[in-house]
Structures are given as structure tokens and as C-alpha cells.
Design a protein around this motif. Structure first.
Motif, PDB file in Angstrom:
ATOM      1  N   VAL A 179      -1.825  20.042  21.900  1.00  0.00           N
ATOM      2  CA  VAL A 179      -2.615  19.004  22.562  1.00  0.00           C
ATOM      3  C   VAL A 179      -2.507  19.102  24.081  1.00  0.00           C
ATOM      4  CG1 VAL A 179      -2.863  16.518  22.886  1.00  0.00           C
ATOM      5  CG2 VAL A 179      -2.501  17.436  20.603  1.00  0.00           C
ATOM      6  N   THR A 180      -1.324  19.323  24.603  1.00  0.00           N
ATOM      7  CA  THR A 180      -1.147  19.348  26.054  1.00  0.00           C
ATOM      8  C   THR A 180      -1.124  20.751  26.645  1.00  0.00           C
ATOM      9  OG1 THR A 180       1.257  19.295  25.826  1.00  0.00           O
ATOM     10  CG2 THR A 180       0.127  17.180  26.038  1.00  0.00           C
ATOM     11  N   GLN A 181      -0.974  21.782  25.832  1.00  0.00           N
ATOM     12  CA  GLN A 181      -0.780  23.134  26.358  1.00  0.00           C
ATOM     13  C   GLN A 181      -1.832  24.138  25.886  1.00  0.00           C
ATOM     14  OE1 GLN A 181       2.054  23.762  28.495  1.00  0.00           O
ATOM     15  NE2 GLN A 181       2.004  21.547  28.415  1.00  0.00           N
ATOM     16  N   PHE A 182      -2.849  23.688  25.181  1.00  0.00           N
ATOM     17  CA  PHE A 182      -3.792  24.593  24.523  1.00  0.00           C
ATOM     18  C   PHE A 182      -4.531  25.491  25.511  1.00  0.00           C
ATOM     19  CE2 PHE A 182      -7.849  25.476  22.287  1.00  0.00           C
ATOM     20  CZ  PHE A 182      -7.321  26.170  21.215  1.00  0.00           C
ATOM     21  N   LEU A 183      -5.214  24.908  26.484  1.00  0.00           N
ATOM     22  CA  LEU A 183      -5.989  25.714  27.429  1.00  0.00           C
ATOM     23  C   LEU A 183      -5.095  26.627  28.252  1.00  0.00           C
ATOM     24  CD1 LEU A 183      -8.656  23.147  28.589  1.00  0.00           C
ATOM     25  CD2 LEU A 183      -8.966  25.084  27.059  1.00  0.00           C
ATOM     26  N   GLU A 184      -3.952  26.128  28.654  1.00  0.00           N
ATOM     27  CA  GLU A 184      -3.011  26.948  29.418  1.00  0.00           C
ATOM     28  C   GLU A 184      -2.544  28.139  28.578  1.00  0.00           C
ATOM     29  OE1 GLU A 184       0.703  26.218  32.437  1.00  0.00           O
ATOM     30  OE2 GLU A 184       0.310  24.730  30.904  1.00  0.00           O
ATOM     31  N   GLY A 185      -2.304  27.899  27.294  1.00  0.00           N
ATOM     32  CA  GLY A 185      -1.906  28.987  26.400  1.00  0.00           C
ATOM     33  C   GLY A 185      -2.992  30.028  26.239  1.00  0.00           C
ATOM     34  N   LEU A 186      -4.240  29.581  26.125  1.00  0.00           N
ATOM     35  CA  LEU A 186      -5.349  30.532  26.047  1.00  0.00           C
ATOM     36  C   LEU A 186      -5.430  31.360  27.322  1.00  0.00           C
ATOM     37  CD1 LEU A 186      -8.215  28.396  24.440  1.00  0.00           C
ATOM     38  CD2 LEU A 186      -6.849  30.170  23.343  1.00  0.00           C
ATOM     39  N   ASP A 187      -5.250  30.716  28.461  1.00  0.00           N
ATOM     40  CA  ASP A 187      -5.268  31.431  29.735  1.00  0.00           C
ATOM     41  C   ASP A 187      -4.174  32.486  29.807  1.00  0.00           C
ATOM     42  OD1 ASP A 187      -7.388  29.881  30.598  1.00  0.00           O
ATOM     43  OD2 ASP A 187      -6.161  28.578  31.873  1.00  0.00           O
ATOM     44  N   CYS A 188      -3.030  32.191  29.215  1.00  0.00           N
ATOM     45  CA  CYS A 188      -1.892  33.117  29.251  1.00  0.00           C
ATOM     46  C   CYS A 188      -1.980  34.206  28.182  1.00  0.00           C
ATOM     47  CB  CYS A 188      -0.583  32.345  29.078  1.00  0.00           C
ATOM     48  SG  CYS A 188      -0.231  31.237  30.456  1.00  0.00           S
ATOM     49  N   GLY A 189      -2.897  34.041  27.230  1.00  0.00           N
ATOM     50  CA  GLY A 189      -3.090  35.055  26.200  1.00  0.00           C
ATOM     51  C   GLY A 189      -2.140  34.979  25.029  1.00  0.00           C
ATOM     52  N   ILE A 190      -1.566  33.786  24.755  1.00  0.00           N
ATOM     53  CA  ILE A 190      -0.662  33.717  23.607  1.00  0.00           C
ATOM     54  C   ILE A 190      -1.445  33.883  22.308  1.00  0.00           C
ATOM     55  CG2 ILE A 190       0.978  32.291  24.880  1.00  0.00           C
ATOM     56  CD1 ILE A 190       0.218  29.983  23.033  1.00  0.00           C
ATOM     57  N   HIS A 191      -0.739  34.144  21.246  1.00  0.00           N
ATOM     58  CA  HIS A 191      -1.345  34.569  19.992  1.00  0.00           C
ATOM     59  C   HIS A 191      -1.647  33.461  19.002  1.00  0.00           C
ATOM     60  CE1 HIS A 191       1.007  38.005  21.604  1.00  0.00           C
ATOM     61  NE2 HIS A 191      -0.144  38.596  21.386  1.00  0.00           N
ATOM     62  N   ALA A 192      -0.930  32.354  19.058  1.00  0.00           N
ATOM     63  CA  ALA A 192      -1.106  31.319  18.036  1.00  0.00           C
ATOM     64  C   ALA A 192      -0.649  29.966  18.560  1.00  0.00           C
ATOM     65  CB  ALA A 192      -0.289  31.667  16.791  1.00  0.00           C
ATOM     66  N   PHE A 193      -1.146  28.909  17.917  1.00  0.00           N
ATOM     67  CA  PHE A 193      -0.724  27.539  18.195  1.00  0.00           C
ATOM     68  C   PHE A 193      -0.461  26.824  16.890  1.00  0.00           C
ATOM     69  CE2 PHE A 193      -2.526  27.715  22.475  1.00  0.00           C
ATOM     70  CZ  PHE A 193      -1.596  26.955  23.164  1.00  0.00           C
ATOM     71  N   MET A 194       0.432  25.854  16.946  1.00  0.00           N
ATOM     72  CA  MET A 194       0.637  24.944  15.828  1.00  0.00           C
ATOM     73  C   MET A 194      -0.267  23.745  16.120  1.00  0.00           C
ATOM     74  SD  MET A 194       2.665  26.815  14.430  1.00  0.00           S
ATOM     75  CE  MET A 194       3.485  28.248  15.050  1.00  0.00           C
ATOM     76  N   LEU A 195      -1.429  23.714  15.501  1.00  0.00           N
ATOM     77  CA  LEU A 195      -2.446  22.722  15.832  1.00  0.00           C
ATOM     78  C   LEU A 195      -2.264  21.412  15.080  1.00  0.00           C
ATOM     79  CD1 LEU A 195      -5.562  25.054  15.844  1.00  0.00           C
ATOM     80  CD2 LEU A 195      -4.229  24.293  17.787  1.00  0.00           C
ATOM     81  N   THR A 196      -2.879  20.377  15.641  1.00  0.00           N
ATOM     82  CA  THR A 196      -2.931  19.075  14.984  1.00  0.00           C
ATOM     83  C   THR A 196      -4.283  18.955  14.296  1.00  0.00           C
ATOM     84  OG1 THR A 196      -3.879  17.975  16.907  1.00  0.00           O
ATOM     85  CG2 THR A 196      -1.464  18.088  16.784  1.00  0.00           C
ATOM     86  N   GLY A 197      -4.672  17.759  13.893  1.00  0.00           N
ATOM     87  CA  GLY A 197      -5.925  17.552  13.187  1.00  0.00           C
ATOM     88  C   GLY A 197      -7.154  17.495  14.066  1.00  0.00           C
ATOM     89  N   MET A 198      -7.070  17.919  15.319  1.00  0.00           N
ATOM     90  CA  MET A 198      -8.199  17.839  16.239  1.00  0.00           C
ATOM     91  C   MET A 198      -8.969  19.159  16.282  1.00  0.00           C
ATOM     92  SD  MET A 198      -6.142  15.659  19.175  1.00  0.00           S
ATOM     93  CE  MET A 198      -7.094  16.362  20.471  1.00  0.00           C
ATOM     94  N   HIS A 199      -9.358  19.659  15.124  1.00  0.00           N
ATOM     95  CA  HIS A 199      -9.976  20.984  15.017  1.00  0.00           C
ATOM     96  C   HIS A 199     -11.258  21.113  15.829  1.00  0.00           C
ATOM     97  CE1 HIS A 199      -7.024  21.732  11.961  1.00  0.00           C
ATOM     98  NE2 HIS A 199      -7.459  20.685  11.280  1.00  0.00           N
ATOM     99  N   GLU A 200     -12.065  20.057  15.855  1.00  0.00           N
ATOM    100  CA  GLU A 200     -13.332  20.119  16.591  1.00  0.00           C
ATOM    101  C   GLU A 200     -13.092  20.328  18.091  1.00  0.00           C
ATOM    102  OE1 GLU A 200     -12.579  17.501  14.543  1.00  0.00           O
ATOM    103  OE2 GLU A 200     -13.847  18.004  12.822  1.00  0.00           O
ATOM    104  N   VAL A 201     -12.090  19.651  18.621  1.00  0.00           N
ATOM    105  CA  VAL A 201     -11.770  19.783  20.049  1.00  0.00           C
ATOM    106  C   VAL A 201     -11.300  21.199  20.349  1.00  0.00           C
ATOM    107  CG1 VAL A 201     -10.239  18.989  21.905  1.00  0.00           C
ATOM    108  CG2 VAL A 201     -11.217  17.348  20.288  1.00  0.00           C
TER     109      VAL A 201
END
Length: 80
Positions: free
Chosen positions: A41-63
Motif C-alpha cells: 500500500v505505501t511502497q508499491f510505486l517506489e518498488g516498481l521504480d526500483c525494479g523489485i520482483h514481487a509484492f505481498m498485495l492486499t485486496g486493492m487489486h484494481e488500484v
């Protein structure tokens, strides 16, 4: 940190702010270590920018789906 790629195959980062650690681990291992983020929730875009491989997501799939489409479509600047 130099030998982390020799000891682990995957690493899940759960700190705030995570971007610095994502970048450091990716750089230290030459991108050879599978890096995951735990605070999507708080680190998603930053993680994409850094090129990480996976996230442990919550139920906010549409977002998350919308954000991935924006980032991969070159619209990251518009999102901010």
C-alpha cells in the motif's frame, strides 16, 4: 551485504522507507536476488521504480492493476 546473493535466493523487505533498501539490495546482488516488498500500500510505486520482483498485495487489486498500467505505459509522471 556483498555476499547476500550467495546466501539467499529471495529477500522480502518490510521497512519504511523501503526504496533505499530495495535499490541497495538490487545493486549489491547485481539484480540476481529475487526481491519482494511487503508493504504494498505505501511502497508499491517506489518498488516498481526500483525494479523489485514481487509484492505481498492486499485486496486493492484494481488500484495496483491501474498503477502497473500507468507505470508501464510511461505515465509515471502523470500519476504523481
Amino acid at each position: 551485504m556483498d555476499n547476500i546473493g550467495n546466501n539467499f535466493r529471495s529477500y522480502k523487505i518490510e521497512v519504511f522507507p523501503a526504496g533505499v533498501k530495495y535499490s541497495h539490495v538490487m545493486e549489491a546482488t547485481g539484480g540476481g536476488l529475487h526481491v519482494a516488498g511487503g508493504w504494498a500500500v505505501t511502497q508499491f510505486l517506489e518498488g516498481l521504480d526500483c525494479g523489485i520482483h514481487a509484492f505481498m498485495l492486499t485486496g486493492m487489486h484494481e488500484v495496483y492493476t491501474r498503477d502497473i498500467q500507468i507505470v508501464h505505459g510511461g505515465g509515471r509522471e502523470r500519476r504523481l
